[in-house]
Design an enzyme around this catalytic site. Structure first.
Site, PDB file in Angstrom:
ATOM      1  N   ARG A 137      -0.958  -2.435 -18.155  1.00 33.30           N
ATOM      2  CA  ARG A 137      -2.150  -1.954 -18.357  1.00 33.30           C
ATOM      3  C   ARG A 137      -2.191  -0.659 -17.243  1.00 33.30           C
ATOM      4  O   ARG A 137      -1.813  -0.891 -16.105  1.00 33.30           O
ATOM      5  CB  ARG A 137      -3.283  -2.484 -18.048  1.00 33.30           C
ATOM      6  CG  ARG A 137      -3.657  -3.851 -18.683  1.00 33.30           C
ATOM      7  CD  ARG A 137      -4.791  -4.458 -18.764  1.00 33.30           C
ATOM      8  NE  ARG A 137      -5.702  -3.469 -19.705  1.00 33.30           N
ATOM      9  CZ  ARG A 137      -5.577  -3.502 -21.066  1.00 33.30           C
ATOM     10  NH1 ARG A 137      -5.028  -4.492 -21.491  1.00 33.30           N
ATOM     11  NH2 ARG A 137      -6.497  -2.492 -21.671  1.00 33.30           N
TER      12      ARG A 137
ATOM     13  N   THR B  32      -1.902   6.178 -22.211  1.00 30.98           N
ATOM     14  CA  THR B  32      -1.883   4.662 -21.373  1.00 30.98           C
ATOM     15  C   THR B  32      -0.420   4.088 -21.704  1.00 30.98           C
ATOM     16  O   THR B  32       0.236   4.650 -22.645  1.00 30.98           O
ATOM     17  CB  THR B  32      -2.776   3.917 -22.106  1.00 30.98           C
ATOM     18  OG1 THR B  32      -2.526   3.725 -23.433  1.00 30.98           O
ATOM     19  CG2 THR B  32      -4.281   4.257 -22.102  1.00 30.98           C
TER      20      THR B  32
ATOM     21  N   LYS C  47      -0.682   0.376 -24.983  1.00 27.55           N
ATOM     22  CA  LYS C  47      -0.954   0.278 -26.236  1.00 27.55           C
ATOM     23  C   LYS C  47       0.469   0.023 -26.996  1.00 27.55           C
ATOM     24  O   LYS C  47       1.047  -0.708 -26.566  1.00 27.55           O
ATOM     25  CB  LYS C  47      -1.629   1.599 -26.488  1.00 27.55           C
ATOM     26  CG  LYS C  47      -3.232   1.304 -26.018  1.00 27.55           C
ATOM     27  CD  LYS C  47      -4.071   2.546 -26.258  1.00 27.55           C
ATOM     28  CE  LYS C  47      -5.507   2.284 -25.464  1.00 27.55           C
ATOM     29  NZ  LYS C  47      -6.274   3.709 -25.462  1.00 27.55           N
TER      30      LYS C  47
ATOM     31  N   TYR D 212       0.906  -1.434  -0.031  1.00 29.90           N
ATOM     32  CA  TYR D 212       0.046  -0.014  -0.093  1.00 29.90           C
ATOM     33  C   TYR D 212       0.826   1.305  -0.133  1.00 29.90           C
ATOM     34  O   TYR D 212       1.690   1.366   0.808  1.00 29.90           O
ATOM     35  CB  TYR D 212      -0.869   0.323   1.296  1.00 29.90           C
ATOM     36  CG  TYR D 212      -2.410   0.108   0.813  1.00 29.90           C
ATOM     37  CD1 TYR D 212      -2.830   1.296   0.155  1.00 29.90           C
ATOM     38  CD2 TYR D 212      -3.290  -0.845   1.091  1.00 29.90           C
ATOM     39  CE1 TYR D 212      -4.278   1.388  -0.216  1.00 29.90           C
ATOM     40  CE2 TYR D 212      -4.751  -0.831   0.668  1.00 29.90           C
ATOM     41  CZ  TYR D 212      -5.105   0.644   0.007  1.00 29.90           C
ATOM     42  OH  TYR D 212      -6.261   0.469  -0.508  1.00 29.90           O
TER      43      TYR D 212
ATOM     44  N   GLU E 273      -0.195   5.114  -0.391  1.00 32.94           N
ATOM     45  CA  GLU E 273      -0.946   6.250  -0.706  1.00 32.94           C
ATOM     46  C   GLU E 273       0.010   7.447  -0.896  1.00 32.94           C
ATOM     47  O   GLU E 273       0.903   7.672   0.077  1.00 32.94           O
ATOM     48  CB  GLU E 273      -2.104   6.444   0.215  1.00 32.94           C
ATOM     49  CG  GLU E 273      -3.183   5.632  -0.178  1.00 32.94           C
ATOM     50  CD  GLU E 273      -4.496   5.946   0.743  1.00 32.94           C
ATOM     51  OE1 GLU E 273      -5.490   5.446   0.543  1.00 32.94           O
ATOM     52  OE2 GLU E 273      -4.135   6.808   1.823  1.00 32.94           O
TER      53      GLU E 273
ATOM     54  N   ASP F 200      -4.509  13.827 -25.426  1.00 30.36           N
ATOM     55  CA  ASP F 200      -4.991  12.568 -25.026  1.00 30.36           C
ATOM     56  C   ASP F 200      -4.099  11.472 -26.061  1.00 30.36           C
ATOM     57  O   ASP F 200      -4.801  11.213 -26.990  1.00 30.36           O
ATOM     58  CB  ASP F 200      -6.290  12.519 -25.069  1.00 30.36           C
ATOM     59  CG  ASP F 200      -6.765  11.019 -24.227  1.00 30.36           C
ATOM     60  OD1 ASP F 200      -5.668  10.281 -23.722  1.00 30.36           O
ATOM     61  OD2 ASP F 200      -7.985  10.511 -24.115  1.00 30.36           O
TER      62      ASP F 200
HETATM   63  C1  LIG Z   1      -7.314   3.858 -24.702  1.00 25.06           C
HETATM   64  C2  LIG Z   1      -7.867   5.295 -24.656  1.00 25.06           C
HETATM   65  C3  LIG Z   1      -8.117   5.818 -23.407  1.00 25.06           C
HETATM   66  C4  LIG Z   1      -8.583   4.922 -22.099  1.00 25.06           C
HETATM   67  O1  LIG Z   1      -7.636   4.026 -21.677  1.00 25.06           O
HETATM   68  P1  LIG Z   1      -8.168   3.188 -20.618  1.00 25.06           P
HETATM   69  O2  LIG Z   1      -6.909   2.418 -19.957  1.00 25.06           O
HETATM   70  O3  LIG Z   1      -8.962   1.934 -21.400  1.00 25.06           O
HETATM   71  O4  LIG Z   1      -9.038   3.570 -19.769  1.00 25.06           O
HETATM   72  C5  LIG Z   1      -8.280   7.315 -23.330  1.00 25.06           C
HETATM   73  N1  LIG Z   1      -8.222   7.945 -24.372  1.00 25.06           N
HETATM   74  C6  LIG Z   1      -7.837   7.467 -25.510  1.00 25.06           C
HETATM   75  C7  LIG Z   1      -7.510   8.489 -26.655  1.00 25.06           C
HETATM   76  C8  LIG Z   1      -7.544   6.353 -25.694  1.00 25.06           C
HETATM   77  O5  LIG Z   1      -7.111   5.850 -26.984  1.00 25.06           O
END
Ligand SMILES: *Cc1c(COP(=O)(O)O)cnc(C)c1O
Length: 418
Positions: A240, A231, A234, A59, A61, A205
């Site tokens: 993840r 993320t 990917k 843990y 935090e 994003d």
């Molecule tokens: C994959 C993705 C997310 C979200 O990712 P998660 O891990 O599934 O919550 C947000 N924004 C964009 C543009 C993405 O491609």
């Protein structure tokens, strides 16, 4: 018998054969079908080892040096290492590696910069915006006033004139650039100029292209955006999870927005695995991988067009392809189902012309498996045959099994005797 260390741990098989069988079944599925889901990849055994480490018990935090729990000595070192590697990899002043997912990263970015009810300009969901970009089913659409820009119906390219006009008309507090399906590079300098003109924050994003950015195969949003969300799972090929990059001026606001505003304890095993992935992504081998991902996607897009699919924007700059199978007489959802039966795994996505569903494919996973241009041509031909009904499901499934057998995602080693 051969086994894959970490993935087929003996201890799990002895204690819980039922669950062990499920995990073996998933490994078998991933190894014998074609992974063309644009959001997926095969993370390394080292990343999986970190995920299965003792830090899973911890843990933690708060942040390194300022935790709410005792015993964080090693957790602090691990998180500092992950932060340093993320900053070095992307040339960012500040990194927060705690977001549990890409969506959590976006939620925290909004929490850092916005108040409920603020206006936000983002790519509309029908054009490839993510759920967190204003879907009424998501917190974003409920708590903020989203205005959506679109893509040109003819070219499929982001309509820059519309972006500027909507920004002038609505004076958003933030502009979001980034998509789940847009196959082309995003012009971050353009979005910066619009944000500056209307006094908005720019949030990139970049969940999809961030792995390409790490490998030098796509332009970086870091010099342009106030906050970059991503993320780690990917193209970047880590565990993840999510992360946020920003300038030093916003560091404290971003950190407070992640913890304690939107999250509790950090997942230290995942943060350790992120550190492993960032180090992997800093190598020349990863840069070569990232460039090959793009080459493969370009070849695959061109060959899919040869097979008669309507490729959105006519091609790709990234790992991602969106295509309409309608010219072959099959709608997107039907196409996905037919391909799944053949062992070709991909997603549906929205198409620029409203209403229709297309196919979204990516080359990150198959490139990790070592596939190159020749294999992309073979995949396109196979896809065309399945969609035209020239191969039945069982025949196609057999061909995919034989094909993927030559590209195991994880090396097998002989099991220890006894
Ligand atoms: C994959 C993705 C997310 C979200 O990712 P998660 O891990 O599934 O919550 C947000 N924004 C964009 C543009 C993405 O491609």
């Amino acid at each position: 018998m051969s086994v894959i260390p970490v993935l087929e741990a003996d201890v799990l098989r002895r204690q819980d054969p039922e669950l062990a069988d499920i995990l073996s079944g998933e490994l078998e599925r991933q190894s014998t079908t074609l992974q063309l889901n644009a959001a997926e990849n095969f993370t390394s055994p080292a990343v999986l080892a970190a995920l299965g480490s003792a830090l899973a018990n911890k843990y933690a935090e708060g942040y390194p040096g300022a935790r709410h729990h005792g015993g964080c000595e090693m957790a602090d070192v691990a998180e500092r290492l992950a932060v340093r590697r993320a900053k070095d990899l992307f040339g960012a002043e500040h990194a927060n590696v705690q977001p549990h997912s890409g969506s959590s990263a976006v939620l925290a970015a909004y929490a850092a910069l916005l108040r409920p009810g603020d206006t936000v300009l983002a790519l509309g969901l029908p054009y490839g915006g993510h759920l967190t970009h204003g879907s009424p089913a998501n917190f974003s659409g409920r708590w903020f006033d989203f205005v959506g820009y679109g893509v040109d119906a003819e070219t499929g390219l982001i309509d820059h004139l519309q972006v500027r006009a909507l920004a002038r008309a609505h004076r958003p507090k933030a502009i979001v650039c980034g998509s789940i399906a847009y196959p082309r590079h995003i012009d971050y300098a353009f979005f910066r100029s619009v944000a500056d003109e209307v006094g908005a924050y720019l949030i990139a994003d970049a969940a999809h292209p961030m792995g390409l950015v790490a490998g030098g195969a796509a332009p970086s949003p870091v010099p342009y955006a106030d906050v970059v969300c991503a993320t780690t799972h990917k193209v970047l090929r880590g565990p993840r999870g999510g992360m946020i990059l920003c300038g030093g001026d916003l560091a404290r606001r971003v950190d407070r927005a992640v913890f304690p505003f939107t999250q509790g304890g950090a997942q230290m095993h995942t943060i350790a695995a992120k550190a492993v992935a960032f180090a992997e992504a800093a190598t020349p081998a990863f840069a070569a991988y990232a460039h090959q991902v793009v080459v493969n996607a370009r070849v695959l897009a061109a060959r899919l067009a040869d097979e008669g699919l309507d490729v959105v924007t006519g091609g790709t700059d990234t790992h991602l392809i969106t295509a309409d199978p309608a010219p072959l007489g099959v709608e997107g959802r039907t196409a996905r189902g037919r391909l799944a039966a053949a062992g070709i795994v991909l997603d549906c996505c929205a198409l620029p012309h409203a209403g229709a569903r297309g196919l979204r494919l990516g080359t990150a996973a198959v490139t990790t498996q070592g596939m190159g241009q020749g294999e992309m041509e073979r995949i396109a031909v196979l896809l065309g045959k399945v969609l035209r009904g020239e191969l039945d499901g069982a025949e196609a499934r057999e061909e995919v099994r034989e094909f993927t057998g030559g590209f195991p995602p994880y090396p097998r080693v002989p099991a220890a005797p006894g």
